[in-house]
Design a protein around this motif. Structure first.
Motif, mmCIF file in Angstrom:
data_model
loop_
_atom_site.group_PDB
_atom_site.id
_atom_site.type_symbol
_atom_site.label_atom_id
_atom_site.label_comp_id
_atom_site.label_asym_id
_atom_site.label_seq_id
_atom_site.Cartn_x
_atom_site.Cartn_y
_atom_site.Cartn_z
ATOM 1 N N UNK A 57 4.190 14.335 3.934
ATOM 2 C CA UNK A 57 3.287 14.221 2.874
ATOM 3 C C UNK A 57 3.048 12.678 3.190
ATOM 4 N N UNK A 58 3.238 11.420 2.852
ATOM 5 C CA UNK A 58 3.170 10.611 2.839
ATOM 6 C C UNK A 58 2.907 9.515 4.186
ATOM 7 N N UNK A 59 3.429 10.468 4.944
ATOM 8 C CA UNK A 59 3.590 9.963 6.421
ATOM 9 C C UNK A 59 4.650 8.824 7.039
ATOM 10 N N UNK A 60 5.556 8.879 6.396
ATOM 11 C CA UNK A 60 7.136 7.988 6.441
ATOM 12 C C UNK A 60 7.870 8.782 6.387
ATOM 13 N N UNK A 61 9.300 7.956 6.931
ATOM 14 C CA UNK A 61 10.533 8.210 7.319
ATOM 15 C C UNK A 61 11.449 9.149 5.751
ATOM 16 N N UNK A 62 12.030 9.700 5.912
ATOM 17 C CA UNK A 62 13.163 10.435 3.782
ATOM 18 C C UNK A 62 13.438 9.385 3.799
ATOM 19 N N UNK A 63 14.456 8.191 5.076
ATOM 20 C CA UNK A 63 14.637 7.026 4.399
ATOM 21 C C UNK A 63 13.979 6.255 3.917
ATOM 22 N N UNK A 64 12.868 5.892 4.643
ATOM 23 C CA UNK A 64 12.165 4.428 4.034
ATOM 24 C C UNK A 64 11.456 4.945 2.827
ATOM 25 N N UNK A 65 11.263 6.575 2.502
ATOM 26 C CA UNK A 65 10.895 6.585 1.274
ATOM 27 C C UNK A 65 12.071 6.694 0.229
ATOM 28 N N UNK A 66 13.732 6.922 0.372
ATOM 29 C CA UNK A 66 14.545 6.262 -0.751
ATOM 30 C C UNK A 66 14.897 5.030 -0.960
ATOM 31 N N UNK A 125 12.918 2.621 -0.394
ATOM 32 C CA UNK A 125 10.903 2.299 -1.289
ATOM 33 C C UNK A 125 11.524 2.491 -3.005
ATOM 34 N N UNK A 126 11.676 3.641 -3.065
ATOM 35 C CA UNK A 126 12.263 4.510 -4.590
ATOM 36 C C UNK A 126 13.386 3.452 -4.935
ATOM 37 N N UNK A 127 14.392 3.161 -3.976
ATOM 38 C CA UNK A 127 15.900 2.454 -4.643
ATOM 39 C C UNK A 127 15.046 1.066 -4.985
ATOM 40 N N UNK A 128 14.464 0.705 -4.244
ATOM 41 C CA UNK A 128 14.023 -1.035 -4.853
ATOM 42 C C UNK A 128 13.276 -1.146 -5.513
ATOM 43 N N UNK A 129 12.230 -0.022 -5.885
ATOM 44 C CA UNK A 129 11.143 -0.262 -6.781
ATOM 45 C C UNK A 129 12.518 0.046 -8.173
ATOM 46 N N UNK A 130 12.777 1.127 -8.589
ATOM 47 C CA UNK A 130 14.031 1.044 -9.473
ATOM 48 C C UNK A 130 14.668 -0.386 -10.438
ATOM 49 N N UNK A 155 13.427 21.654 -3.369
ATOM 50 C CA UNK A 155 13.841 22.226 -2.143
ATOM 51 C C UNK A 155 14.684 21.947 -1.571
ATOM 52 N N UNK A 156 15.586 22.179 -0.382
ATOM 53 C CA UNK A 156 16.810 21.587 0.575
ATOM 54 C C UNK A 156 16.508 19.825 0.122
ATOM 55 N N UNK A 157 15.921 19.570 1.319
ATOM 56 C CA UNK A 157 14.870 18.297 1.332
ATOM 57 C C UNK A 157 13.915 17.348 1.042
ATOM 58 N N UNK A 158 14.405 17.724 -0.487
ATOM 59 C CA UNK A 158 12.567 17.226 -0.838
ATOM 60 C C UNK A 158 12.608 15.724 -0.572
ATOM 61 N N UNK A 159 13.581 14.081 -0.295
ATOM 62 C CA UNK A 159 12.831 13.342 0.234
ATOM 63 C C UNK A 159 12.122 13.059 1.662
ATOM 64 N N UNK A 160 12.100 14.303 2.594
ATOM 65 C CA UNK A 160 11.624 14.432 3.718
ATOM 66 C C UNK A 160 10.796 15.331 3.862
ATOM 67 N N UNK A 161 10.567 16.121 2.783
ATOM 68 C CA UNK A 161 9.355 16.621 2.163
ATOM 69 C C UNK A 161 7.829 15.816 1.741
ATOM 70 N N UNK A 162 8.304 15.421 1.094
ATOM 71 C CA UNK A 162 7.367 13.932 0.553
ATOM 72 C C UNK A 162 7.398 13.270 1.264
ATOM 73 N N UNK A 163 8.232 12.717 2.005
ATOM 74 C CA UNK A 163 8.012 11.209 3.211
ATOM 75 C C UNK A 163 6.376 11.893 3.922
ATOM 76 N N UNK A 209 0.653 -0.984 -0.205
ATOM 77 C CA UNK A 209 0.389 -0.011 0.083
ATOM 78 C C UNK A 209 0.943 1.010 -0.675
ATOM 79 N N UNK A 210 1.984 1.187 0.682
ATOM 80 C CA UNK A 210 2.997 2.129 0.988
ATOM 81 C C UNK A 210 3.980 2.661 -0.401
ATOM 82 N N UNK A 211 3.874 1.935 -1.458
ATOM 83 C CA UNK A 211 4.920 1.913 -2.282
ATOM 84 C C UNK A 211 3.483 2.191 -3.725
ATOM 85 N N UNK A 212 2.357 1.959 -3.328
ATOM 86 C CA UNK A 212 0.931 2.814 -4.169
ATOM 87 C C UNK A 212 1.118 3.794 -4.669
ATOM 88 N N UNK A 213 1.017 4.432 -2.529
ATOM 89 C CA UNK A 213 0.503 5.714 -2.516
ATOM 90 C C UNK A 213 2.409 6.538 -3.346
#
Lengths: 158, 151
Positions: B33-42, B44-49, B23-31, B7-11
């Motif tokens: 809005x998704x309710x996850x941490x910056x590290x987790x977003x990075x 997950x993106x890495x894995x899907x790539x 902005x300076x820390x875009x992954x943090x800002x994006x994370x 569900x998080x990947x889909x979100x």
């Protein structure tokens, strides 16, 4: 916007993707000798002016299970082109909608749209449904499903 | 599919096929809005790539505004020669992608060149090498489309 040499350098540097780290714009700047604020400002300007259409994820439909990829082409009378193009473009399932030149006599179709679905049957059903619901019965169309995909990459810029 | 998306990947996919923060820390800002941490977003993106579920994470350029040329081209190739011609066509670096389709016009590819003038010369080179005509169908008008490809 008018692009300068620095912009082209930036465009080339990020075309393969943004770095996956906590300060990606600073990282890009380091590689090409710009500070973070300048990188942010130039990328923002490119987004605002439409040089960058979108910034984010580019999906691979096929790997996400959307294997039924249909190009639907229509032979629309010129005077109805805008009406039909706008109708099709507004539908949820349609991911692209372009007018292209006919290549007569071999190719009479002048409006192209893409529909991505998980199964051919469903995509065909959807097309039948939209033809009748949008009043397009009198406009000849063809559905071209994709078979093998040989190559997929973004365009390259230098 | 290599690996199922949760569900998080889909979100992430549904939210960020555009509008990635600048902005300076875009992954943090994006994370956020998704309710996850910056590290987790990075991660997950890495894995899907790596799983090739994402083609890229970055800019999609407007080729014409960059001063480049872009066109959709079609060819009619007899089945017996299809693979050979596909290899010849794909060898051109200007060919961005190429699909077989079930029609008399059975090969469809996109050409992306550094200048608009270069489209015609690449087309001619492809015709010379393959011995088959190329039908050039550049975009004349784009109709507005919503952005997202929902997963």
């Amino acid at each position: 916007m008018v692009l300068n040499d620095q912009d082209y350098q930036l465009i080339a540097e990020i075309q393969g993707g943004l770095p996956l780290c906590s300060h990606p714009y600073a990282e890009i700047g380091q590689r090409i000798g710009l500070d973070e604020a300048t990188v942010i400002e130039r990328i923002q300007a490119m987004v605002d002016s439409g040089v960058i259409k979108r910034l984010g994820i580019v999906v691979r439909h096929h790997e996400l299970g959307y294997t039924a990829n249909a190009m639907v082409v229509w032979d629309v009378p010129d005077q109805r082109l805008d009406e039909v193009g706008e109708k099709l473009g507004s539908l949820d399932c349609i991911t692209l909608c372009y007018q292209r030149p006919r290549r007569l006599p071999d190719w009479p179709y002048n409006l192209f749209c893409m529909i991505h679905g998980q199964e051919r049957g469903k995509v065909l059903g959807y097309i039948d449904q939209l033809v009748s619901s949008q009043g397009l019965d009198d406009i000849p169309h063809k559905v071209l499903f994709s078979g093998r995909r040989f190559k997929q990459r973004g365009a390259r810029y230098q | 599919m290599t690996e199922a998306l949760d569900a998080i990947d889909r979100a992430i996919l549904n939210r960020y096929q555009g509008d990635f923060p600048i902005c300076s820390r875009p992954y943090q800002e994006a994370a956020q809005t998704l309710g996850i941490s910056e590290e987790e977003l990075i991660k997950r993106l890495q894995r899907m790539l790596e799983n090739r579920q994402l083609s890229r994470f970055g800019p999609m350029y407007h080729a014409e505004r960059l001063g480049g040329g872009l066109s959709l081209c079609a060819m009619r190739i007899p089945e017996a020669q299809f693979d050979k011609v596909a290899d010849q066509v794909n060898a051109f670096p200007e060919v961005a992608h190429n699909y077989a389709r079930d029609h008399r016009f059975n090969m469809w590819f996109v050409l992306a060149t550094e200048t608009p003038e270069r489209i015609d010369s690449v087309l001619q080179e492809i015709e010379q090498q393959t011995g088959f005509p190329v039908y050039n169908m550049p975009k004349k008008k784009e109709f507005f489309i919503g952005l997202k490809f929902e997963v």
